[in-house]
Design a protein around this motif. Structure first.
Motif, PDB file in Angstrom:
ATOM      1  N   ALA A 147       0.832  -1.205   0.000  1.00  0.00           N
ATOM      2  CA  ALA A 147       0.000   0.000   0.000  1.00  0.00           C
ATOM      3  C   ALA A 147       0.867   1.256   0.000  1.00  0.00           C
ATOM      4  N   TRP A 148       1.961   1.224   0.745  1.00  0.00           N
ATOM      5  CA  TRP A 148       2.874   2.365   0.801  1.00  0.00           C
ATOM      6  C   TRP A 148       3.438   2.646  -0.587  1.00  0.00           C
ATOM      7  N   CYS A 149       3.876   1.587  -1.272  1.00  0.00           N
ATOM      8  CA  CYS A 149       4.456   1.768  -2.602  1.00  0.00           C
ATOM      9  C   CYS A 149       3.423   2.288  -3.590  1.00  0.00           C
ATOM     10  N   VAL A 150       2.200   1.810  -3.490  1.00  0.00           N
ATOM     11  CA  VAL A 150       1.140   2.322  -4.367  1.00  0.00           C
ATOM     12  C   VAL A 150       0.953   3.819  -4.126  1.00  0.00           C
ATOM     13  N   GLY A 151       0.891   4.206  -2.856  1.00  0.00           N
ATOM     14  CA  GLY A 151       0.724   5.624  -2.529  1.00  0.00           C
ATOM     15  C   GLY A 151       1.859   6.477  -3.045  1.00  0.00           C
ATOM     16  N   THR A 152       3.086   5.961  -2.945  1.00  0.00           N
ATOM     17  CA  THR A 152       4.249   6.700  -3.438  1.00  0.00           C
ATOM     18  C   THR A 152       4.184   6.851  -4.951  1.00  0.00           C
ATOM     19  N   ALA A 153       3.782   5.789  -5.634  1.00  0.00           N
ATOM     20  CA  ALA A 153       3.763   5.806  -7.101  1.00  0.00           C
ATOM     21  C   ALA A 153       2.740   6.776  -7.669  1.00  0.00           C
ATOM     22  N   VAL A 154       1.592   6.913  -6.999  1.00  0.00           N
ATOM     23  CA  VAL A 154       0.508   7.723  -7.578  1.00  0.00           C
ATOM     24  C   VAL A 154       0.466   9.152  -7.048  1.00  0.00           C
ATOM     25  N   GLN A 155       1.269   9.457  -6.060  1.00  0.00           N
ATOM     26  CA  GLN A 155       1.210  10.793  -5.456  1.00  0.00           C
ATOM     27  C   GLN A 155       1.636  11.855  -6.464  1.00  0.00           C
ATOM     28  N   ASN A 156       0.775  12.825  -6.698  1.00  0.00           N
ATOM     29  CA  ASN A 156       1.046  13.917  -7.649  1.00  0.00           C
ATOM     30  C   ASN A 156       1.465  13.388  -9.018  1.00  0.00           C
ATOM     31  N   ASN A 157       0.830  12.308  -9.449  1.00  0.00           N
ATOM     32  CA  ASN A 157       1.233  11.646 -10.686  1.00  0.00           C
ATOM     33  C   ASN A 157      -0.016  11.151 -11.415  1.00  0.00           C
ATOM     34  N   ALA A 158      -0.532  11.979 -12.307  1.00  0.00           N
ATOM     35  CA  ALA A 158      -1.791  11.649 -12.991  1.00  0.00           C
ATOM     36  C   ALA A 158      -1.687  10.373 -13.809  1.00  0.00           C
ATOM     37  N   ARG A 159      -0.538  10.156 -14.417  1.00  0.00           N
ATOM     38  CA  ARG A 159      -0.375   8.952 -15.251  1.00  0.00           C
ATOM     39  C   ARG A 159      -0.481   7.689 -14.394  1.00  0.00           C
ATOM     40  N   SER A 160       0.169   7.691 -13.240  1.00  0.00           N
ATOM     41  CA  SER A 160       0.109   6.519 -12.368  1.00  0.00           C
ATOM     42  C   SER A 160      -1.267   6.383 -11.708  1.00  0.00           C
ATOM     43  N   GLN A 161      -1.921   7.514 -11.421  1.00  0.00           N
ATOM     44  CA  GLN A 161      -3.291   7.454 -10.903  1.00  0.00           C
ATOM     45  C   GLN A 161      -4.203   6.742 -11.899  1.00  0.00           C
ATOM     46  N   GLU A 162      -4.040   7.077 -13.162  1.00  0.00           N
ATOM     47  CA  GLU A 162      -4.857   6.451 -14.205  1.00  0.00           C
ATOM     48  C   GLU A 162      -4.572   4.958 -14.290  1.00  0.00           C
ATOM     49  N   ARG A 163      -3.289   4.578 -14.194  1.00  0.00           N
ATOM     50  CA  ARG A 163      -2.930   3.163 -14.294  1.00  0.00           C
ATOM     51  C   ARG A 163      -3.454   2.379 -13.101  1.00  0.00           C
ATOM     52  N   LEU A 164      -3.371   2.966 -11.914  1.00  0.00           N
ATOM     53  CA  LEU A 164      -3.881   2.288 -10.719  1.00  0.00           C
ATOM     54  C   LEU A 164      -5.366   1.984 -10.885  1.00  0.00           C
ATOM     55  N   LEU A 165      -6.113   2.966 -11.346  1.00  0.00           N
ATOM     56  CA  LEU A 165      -7.550   2.772 -11.544  1.00  0.00           C
ATOM     57  C   LEU A 165      -7.809   1.714 -12.609  1.00  0.00           C
ATOM     58  N   ALA A 166      -7.077   1.811 -13.728  1.00  0.00           N
ATOM     59  CA  ALA A 166      -7.280   0.867 -14.832  1.00  0.00           C
ATOM     60  C   ALA A 166      -6.932  -0.558 -14.433  1.00  0.00           C
ATOM     61  N   MET A 167      -5.971  -0.702 -13.528  1.00  0.00           N
ATOM     62  CA  MET A 167      -5.545  -2.039 -13.096  1.00  0.00           C
ATOM     63  C   MET A 167      -6.393  -2.576 -11.944  1.00  0.00           C
ATOM     64  N   GLY A 168      -7.438  -1.832 -11.578  1.00  0.00           N
ATOM     65  CA  GLY A 168      -8.341  -2.302 -10.523  1.00  0.00           C
ATOM     66  C   GLY A 168      -7.771  -2.179  -9.130  1.00  0.00           C
TER      67      GLY A 168
END
Length: 249
Positions: A147-168
């Motif tokens: 969970a920590w790594c997910v939060g780090t990856a998507v923080q202030n990062n629209a591209r990673s936010q989109e990927r997280l959502l797309a990957m469920g």
């Protein structure tokens, strides 16, 4: 010319050692060639061992060089950051690896994806799927680090936010954040990941609110629609989740 090659050339010029240089007494100290058996060392520098590859790499970093780590790694034979990310994930998904080694690998992985470029490389390296699968690991520490790594990856990062959502990735985070009996540290990291995932990204916010409502957790008082660009509204949802962890909601 490639920017990295330009930087390398500049660094080489700035840090090159001339074959002869004025000595303190005004004379010229000449460094003998190693093959010249008759030459007499004229200075301490002449007797010092040849700089090793590792020392050269260290020198490049400690002299204020503007060479990037990937270029230095390529020059001196080390793995690239992408290779380090893959290697860490191999340890994390290896059933034979010890928990201690997995947690060390997770710590290294988290530090690597603090870089926006590395976080965005999760997609081309096909690392989102194994990372999200670790949210369901048997060990609480592994779930927390995932969970920590997910939060780090998507923080202030629209591209990673989109990927997280797309990957469920939103539903398992909501599940961890709201699950009764889950380790509190895991729940807090899941809330951190959700907070990073939904801010200024409406599709993820809609998905999170939908999951909360589906699980009967709609007591955040914000209704079915929360504006992802309204930080007060977002903080209201995240604050409510934190209160649930603390037992005050």
């Amino acid at each position: 010319m490639d920017r990295n090659l330009t930087n390398l050339l500049k660094w080489g010029i700035e840090n090159s050692v001339p074959s002869s240089a004025p000595a303190a007494n005004g004379t010229t100290a000449v460094t003998a060639h190693p093959s010249d058996s008759t030459a007499t060392p004229s200075s301490t520098a002449a007797t010092e061992p040849t700089t090793t590859t590792a020392t050269a790499a260290t020198a490049a970093t400690t002299t204020g060089s503007n060479l990037n780590p990937e270029l230095l790694s390529a020059l001196f034979g080390g793995p690239s950051e992408a290779e380090l990310m893959r290697a860490a994930m191999e340890v994390l998904t290896d059933p034979a690896a010890t928990l201690d080694n997995k947690l060390i690998a997770f710590d290294n992985f988290e530090q690597l994806i603090e870089s926006l470029d590395n976080a965005n490389n999760l997609e081309p390296l096909a690392l989102w799927t194994p990372l999200l699968s670790l949210l369901a690991h048997d060990e609480a520490e592994m779930r927390r680090m995932a969970a920590w790594c997910v939060g780090t990856a998507v923080q202030n990062n629209a591209r990673s936010q989109e990927r997280l959502l797309a990957m469920g990735g939103v539903p398992p985070l909501v599940s961890l954040a709201t699950k009764e009996g889950e380790d509190d540290a895991v729940r807090r990291k899941a809330i951190y990941a959700l907070s990073s995932a939904v801010r200024n990204y409406q599709p993820a916010m809609d998905a999170a609110v939908g999951e909360l409502k589906k699980g009967g957790h709609d007591g955040h008082g914000k209704g079915d629609k929360v504006d992802a660009a309204d930080m007060d509204a977002v903080d209201g949802v995240i604050g409510w989740l934190k209160e649930k962890v603390n037992g005050t909601a």
